[in-house]
Design a protein around this motif. Structure first.
Motif, short mmCIF file in Angstrom:
data_model
loop_
_atom_site.label_atom_id
_atom_site.label_comp_id
_atom_site.label_asym_id
_atom_site.label_seq_id
_atom_site.Cartn_x
_atom_site.Cartn_y
_atom_site.Cartn_z
N GLY A 138 7.88 -0.75 -20.97
CA GLY A 138 7.50 -2.23 -21.24
C GLY A 138 7.01 -2.80 -19.58
N VAL A 139 6.66 -1.66 -18.95
CA VAL A 139 6.74 -2.40 -17.90
C VAL A 139 5.43 -3.12 -17.64
N GLN A 140 5.60 -4.35 -16.98
CA GLN A 140 4.21 -5.70 -17.20
C GLN A 140 3.84 -6.17 -15.27
N LYS A 141 4.55 -5.25 -14.66
CA LYS A 141 3.74 -5.39 -13.06
C LYS A 141 3.41 -4.13 -12.42
N PHE A 142 2.32 -4.07 -11.63
CA PHE A 142 1.71 -3.02 -11.41
C PHE A 142 0.81 -2.56 -9.85
N ALA A 143 1.75 -2.41 -8.68
CA ALA A 143 1.24 -2.93 -7.12
C ALA A 143 0.40 -1.07 -7.10
N VAL A 144 -0.63 -1.36 -6.49
CA VAL A 144 -2.11 -0.19 -5.51
C VAL A 144 -1.67 -0.92 -4.30
N SER A 145 -1.80 0.14 -2.97
CA SER A 145 -1.85 0.37 -1.59
C SER A 145 -3.06 1.42 -1.43
N ILE A 146 -4.03 -0.18 -1.13
CA ILE A 146 -5.72 1.07 -0.39
C ILE A 146 -5.59 0.38 1.25
N SER A 147 -6.67 1.74 1.76
CA SER A 147 -7.24 1.23 2.96
C SER A 147 -7.91 0.12 2.66
N PRO A 148 -7.90 -0.18 4.17
CA PRO A 148 -8.84 -2.03 3.90
C PRO A 148 -10.35 -1.14 4.20
N ASP A 149 -10.41 -0.21 4.43
CA ASP A 149 -11.64 0.45 5.18
C ASP A 149 -12.39 1.44 3.21
N ASN A 150 -11.14 1.38 2.43
CA ASN A 150 -11.95 1.94 0.91
C ASN A 150 -12.58 0.41 -0.15
N THR A 151 -13.72 0.77 -0.01
CA THR A 151 -14.70 -0.97 -0.33
C THR A 151 -14.71 -0.46 -1.94
N PRO A 152 -14.87 1.10 -2.55
CA PRO A 152 -15.06 0.90 -3.83
C PRO A 152 -13.66 0.76 -4.43
N SER A 153 -12.30 1.67 -3.94
CA SER A 153 -11.53 0.68 -4.25
C SER A 153 -10.70 -0.84 -4.44
N LEU A 154 -11.24 -1.19 -2.42
CA LEU A 154 -10.77 -2.76 -3.43
C LEU A 154 -11.40 -3.56 -3.96
N GLN A 155 -12.90 -2.75 -4.42
CA GLN A 155 -13.12 -3.59 -5.57
C GLN A 155 -13.08 -3.76 -6.69
N GLU A 171 3.09 5.78 6.91
CA GLU A 171 3.20 6.94 8.04
C GLU A 171 2.07 8.24 7.34
N LEU A 172 1.18 8.26 6.89
CA LEU A 172 0.04 9.34 6.59
C LEU A 172 -1.03 8.39 6.90
N ASP A 173 -1.23 7.23 5.84
CA ASP A 173 -2.91 6.64 5.55
C ASP A 173 -2.97 5.66 6.31
N GLY A 174 -2.33 5.47 7.39
CA GLY A 174 -2.25 4.23 7.77
C GLY A 174 -2.26 2.54 7.20
N MET A 175 -3.14 1.64 7.76
CA MET A 175 -3.31 0.02 7.66
C MET A 175 -2.74 0.24 5.42
N GLU A 176 -2.71 -0.34 5.31
CA GLU A 176 -2.51 -0.69 3.92
C GLU A 176 -2.70 -1.86 3.28
N TYR A 177 -4.00 -2.61 2.19
CA TYR A 177 -3.76 -3.97 1.85
C TYR A 177 -2.65 -3.14 0.45
N VAL A 178 -1.94 -4.62 -0.18
CA VAL A 178 -1.23 -3.86 -1.61
C VAL A 178 -1.06 -5.12 -2.67
N PHE A 179 -2.09 -4.60 -2.94
CA PHE A 179 -2.58 -5.23 -4.97
C PHE A 179 -1.17 -5.90 -5.69
N LEU A 180 -1.14 -6.80 -6.23
CA LEU A 180 -0.15 -6.96 -7.87
C LEU A 180 -1.18 -6.75 -8.44
N TYR A 181 -0.89 -6.58 -10.02
CA TYR A 181 -1.52 -7.14 -11.03
C TYR A 181 -0.48 -7.27 -12.61
N ILE A 182 -0.10 -8.27 -12.96
CA ILE A 182 0.53 -8.42 -14.35
C ILE A 182 0.26 -8.00 -15.18
#
Length: 185
Positions: A138-155, A171-182
């Motif tokens: 029953g999960v409706q909400k999904f998050a991903v964290s992506i490096s600002p330099d990972n253009t293909p995944s951001l797209q 801690e391992l990957d540095g700065m990441e953008y957090v995205f949500l999908y419902i």
């Protein structure tokens, strides 16, 4: 026949197969032949370049035995019987670390190996995993964290309808953008 959360997830082009503890231990030991035999698919050496997700998964299982259905799945091309990447949920739904951004969500992580990228395998695998989580739990909400330099995944996540909701320092990957999908029912 009824599917269980531990069954393979089958898409038009892929099989998403849970990687057992035996498979992961063989991978971490560098024994890809043995791991591939257990998995039922060849595993490229590229898998060994980033083993931190396996170690993280082992920590999750050690602290939460109910995590297993959410753990690493090999992305397999059935015709070639080869693993082309992996996908997993970082935890079970509603982990405390996501509470800053959203409640009742689960975070996905994925990687497609060189030579198989930009062929929409990640898109197909992400959609299948989200459908699996919604259908089984029953999960409706999904998050991903992506490096600002990972253009293909951001797209990719933008095309799927994910919305940027924050930024986090990993801690391992540095700065990441957090995205949500419902996901709607």
């Amino acid at each position: 026949m009824t599917n269980t959360p531990l069954d393979d997830i089958i898409t038009p082009r892929l099989i998403l197969r849970l990687m057992s503890t035996d498979v992961i231990e063989a991978c971490l030991a560098g024994n890809l032949r043995s791991a591939g035999n257990l998995l039922g698919a060849g595993i490229p050496k590229e898998l060994l370049e980033h083993t931190s997700s396996f170690r993280y998964g082992q920590q999750q299982l050690d602290s939460d035995s109910d995590y297993f259905p959410w753990s690493a799945r090999a992305i397999i091309l059935p015709e070639e019987k080869v693993m082309i990447g992996m996908i997993r949920f970082h935890t079970r739904p509603d982990p405390e670390y996501l509470h800053t951004y959203v409640r009742d969500a689960v975070e996905l992580g994925y990687r497609i190996f060189t030579g198989y990228r930009r062929l929409n395998y990640a898109t197909e695998a992400l959609k299948a995993m989200m459908t699996w989580a919604q259908g089984n739990f029953g999960v409706q909400k999904f998050a991903v964290s992506i490096s600002p330099d990972n253009t293909p995944s951001l797209q990719l996540v933008t095309r799927l309808g994910f919305i940027k909701i924050g930024e986090a320092m990993d801690e391992l990957d540095g700065m990441e953008y957090v995205f949500l999908y419902i996901k709607n029912s």
